[in-house]
Scaffold this motif. Structure first.
Motif, PDB file in Angstrom:
ATOM      1  N   ALA A  81     -18.661 -21.161 -18.833  1.00  0.00           N
ATOM      2  CA  ALA A  81     -18.455 -20.243 -17.700  1.00  0.00           C
ATOM      3  C   ALA A  81     -18.835 -20.894 -16.377  1.00  0.00           C
ATOM      4  O   ALA A  81     -18.402 -20.441 -15.312  1.00  0.00           O
ATOM      5  CB  ALA A  81     -19.265 -18.965 -17.907  1.00  0.00           C
ATOM      6  N   ARG A  82     -19.627 -21.968 -16.430  1.00  0.00           N
ATOM      7  CA  ARG A  82     -19.986 -22.697 -15.208  1.00  0.00           C
ATOM      8  C   ARG A  82     -18.761 -23.303 -14.536  1.00  0.00           C
ATOM      9  O   ARG A  82     -18.742 -23.476 -13.316  1.00  0.00           O
ATOM     10  CB  ARG A  82     -20.965 -23.832 -15.543  1.00  0.00           C
ATOM     11  N   GLU A  83     -17.720 -23.651 -15.331  1.00  0.00           N
ATOM     12  CA  GLU A  83     -16.610 -24.414 -14.768  1.00  0.00           C
ATOM     13  C   GLU A  83     -15.224 -23.832 -15.001  1.00  0.00           C
ATOM     14  O   GLU A  83     -14.240 -24.342 -14.465  1.00  0.00           O
ATOM     15  CB  GLU A  83     -16.642 -25.846 -15.307  1.00  0.00           C
ATOM     16  N   THR A  85     -12.337 -20.558 -15.094  1.00  0.00           N
ATOM     17  CA  THR A  85     -11.997 -19.273 -14.497  1.00  0.00           C
ATOM     18  C   THR A  85     -12.012 -18.188 -15.567  1.00  0.00           C
ATOM     19  O   THR A  85     -12.082 -18.477 -16.775  1.00  0.00           O
ATOM     20  CB  THR A  85     -10.591 -19.329 -13.878  1.00  0.00           C
ATOM     21  N   VAL A  86     -11.912 -16.942 -15.141  1.00  0.00           N
ATOM     22  CA  VAL A  86     -11.854 -15.836 -16.103  1.00  0.00           C
ATOM     23  C   VAL A  86     -10.641 -16.009 -17.016  1.00  0.00           C
ATOM     24  O   VAL A  86     -10.736 -15.839 -18.235  1.00  0.00           O
ATOM     25  CB  VAL A  86     -11.799 -14.477 -15.367  1.00  0.00           C
ATOM     26  N   LEU A  89     -11.290 -18.599 -19.559  1.00  0.00           N
ATOM     27  CA  LEU A  89     -12.265 -18.113 -20.551  1.00  0.00           C
ATOM     28  C   LEU A  89     -11.617 -17.156 -21.546  1.00  0.00           C
ATOM     29  O   LEU A  89     -12.002 -17.118 -22.721  1.00  0.00           O
ATOM     30  CB  LEU A  89     -13.437 -17.427 -19.849  1.00  0.00           C
ATOM     31  N   ARG A 128     -27.502 -16.973 -16.991  1.00  0.00           N
ATOM     32  CA  ARG A 128     -26.766 -18.231 -16.977  1.00  0.00           C
ATOM     33  C   ARG A 128     -25.708 -18.188 -15.884  1.00  0.00           C
ATOM     34  O   ARG A 128     -25.276 -17.103 -15.459  1.00  0.00           O
ATOM     35  CB  ARG A 128     -26.129 -18.517 -18.337  1.00  0.00           C
ATOM     36  N   ALA A 129     -25.270 -19.359 -15.447  1.00  0.00           N
ATOM     37  CA  ALA A 129     -24.229 -19.438 -14.430  1.00  0.00           C
ATOM     38  C   ALA A 129     -22.922 -18.885 -14.977  1.00  0.00           C
ATOM     39  O   ALA A 129     -22.555 -19.141 -16.122  1.00  0.00           O
ATOM     40  CB  ALA A 129     -24.040 -20.889 -13.998  1.00  0.00           C
ATOM     41  N   GLY A 130     -22.226 -18.107 -14.159  1.00  0.00           N
ATOM     42  CA  GLY A 130     -20.915 -17.590 -14.542  1.00  0.00           C
ATOM     43  C   GLY A 130     -20.938 -16.370 -15.426  1.00  0.00           C
ATOM     44  O   GLY A 130     -19.909 -16.020 -16.004  1.00  0.00           O
ATOM     45  N   SER A 132     -20.909 -13.276 -14.789  1.00  0.00           N
ATOM     46  CA  SER A 132     -19.960 -12.233 -14.379  1.00  0.00           C
ATOM     47  C   SER A 132     -18.552 -12.558 -14.873  1.00  0.00           C
ATOM     48  O   SER A 132     -17.793 -11.660 -15.256  1.00  0.00           O
ATOM     49  CB  SER A 132     -19.970 -12.058 -12.858  1.00  0.00           C
ATOM     50  N   ARG A 133     -18.211 -13.845 -14.906  1.00  0.00           N
ATOM     51  CA  ARG A 133     -16.901 -14.241 -15.431  1.00  0.00           C
ATOM     52  C   ARG A 133     -16.841 -14.007 -16.945  1.00  0.00           C
ATOM     53  O   ARG A 133     -15.797 -13.613 -17.481  1.00  0.00           O
ATOM     54  CB  ARG A 133     -16.611 -15.705 -15.087  1.00  0.00           C
TER      55      ARG A 133
END
Length: 256
Positions: A81-83, A85-86, A89, A128-130, A132-133
């Motif tokens: 999710a750090r790199e 897009t939704v 993912l 963790r980063a991302g 929300s995505r």
């Protein structure tokens, strides 16, 4: 690269990120570096060709994959999710939760890399980063998509106002005989969407099988809409319009 690094890999280190996705043969583009993580508070290795970082232990679970320590599929999805897009993912998540079928059309849930519940647990394992995505992607991930193209069609179709399709549907005749398995079906309207990769064109066996299947579908009253990557990803994508027209021919009307 992972095997060459293994003899000097710390017991606290594991293959992660894009490299883990490549090991699981998941549909993401990977680079020329080996992506490695270590559990905090241990120090990430610094070596040429290695992209390393440390993570909190609660944010990843580990699997042994052919002798390699690798982040689990669910952890790999959440860590990316750090790199990603939704949309990326969702494509990745669909591939992870897909239930494979054998040559006879029998599903094998035990062969799925993870479940939606395991993805949800990985997304909620801690800060963790991302994140929300991840949460947005979880709303759109479905079991039954057999390829990234099918996932992309499904996302575009829903965004275009079409009803949500049933996925990985067994279509049977009046005697209960299995006629075929199709990944995108609108049962209420008798419309089947076949997302065809290049093997449908280059394999004679697949070509003959497709003709037989579509003939049988037509006898059962289904309309088959065949779309390719150019219809979905092309400069002027029209897969959604093609399916919309078929649905309307079979009685569907868009909500006002």
């Amino acid at each position: 690269m992972a095997r060459s690094f293994q003899p000097i890999m710390s017991p606290h280190a594991f293959v992660a990120g894009l490299s883990a996705a490549a090991i699981y043969e998941l549909p993401v583009e990977h680079d020329d570096e080996l992506h490695v993580c270590v559990f905090a508070p241990h120090r990430a290795p610094r070596r040429p060709g290695i992209k390393a970082r440390k993570v909190n232990p609660e944010l990843a679970s580990i699997r042994n994959v052919r002798g390699l320590r690798v982040a689990s599929p669910a952890s790999t999805w959440a860590m990316l999710a750090r790199e990603l897009t939704v949309r990326q993912l969702v494509v990745l998540g669909d591939a992870i939760v897909r239930i494979p079928r054998d040559e006879f059309g029998e599903p094998h849930p035990e062969l799925a890399l993870a479940t939606v519940e395991q993805l949800r647990a990985a997304a909620g394992a801690g800060p963790r980063a991302g994140v929300s995505r991840l949460r947005a992607a979880l709303e759109a991930i479905r079991v039954g998509s057999a390829s990234p193209l099918e996932t992309e069609y499904r996302l575009d179709a829903v965004a275009g106002g079409l009803p949500e399709a049933a996925l990985d549907v067994e279509i049977r005749d009046g005697d209960g005989r299995l006629v075929g398995v199709s990944e995108v079906v609108y049962p209420e309207y008798g419309v089947v969407v076949e997302v065809e990769g290049d093997h449908h064109r280059t394999s004679r066996t697949q070509w003959v099988r497709d003709i037989d299947k579509y003939t049988a579908y037509a006898a059962l009253g289904y309309e088959v809409v065949r779309v390719t990557s150019s219809h979905i990803r092309g400069e002027h994508p029209r897969a959604v319009a093609m399916v919309r027209a078929a649905l309307q021919r079979h009685g569907w009307t868009a909500c006002p």
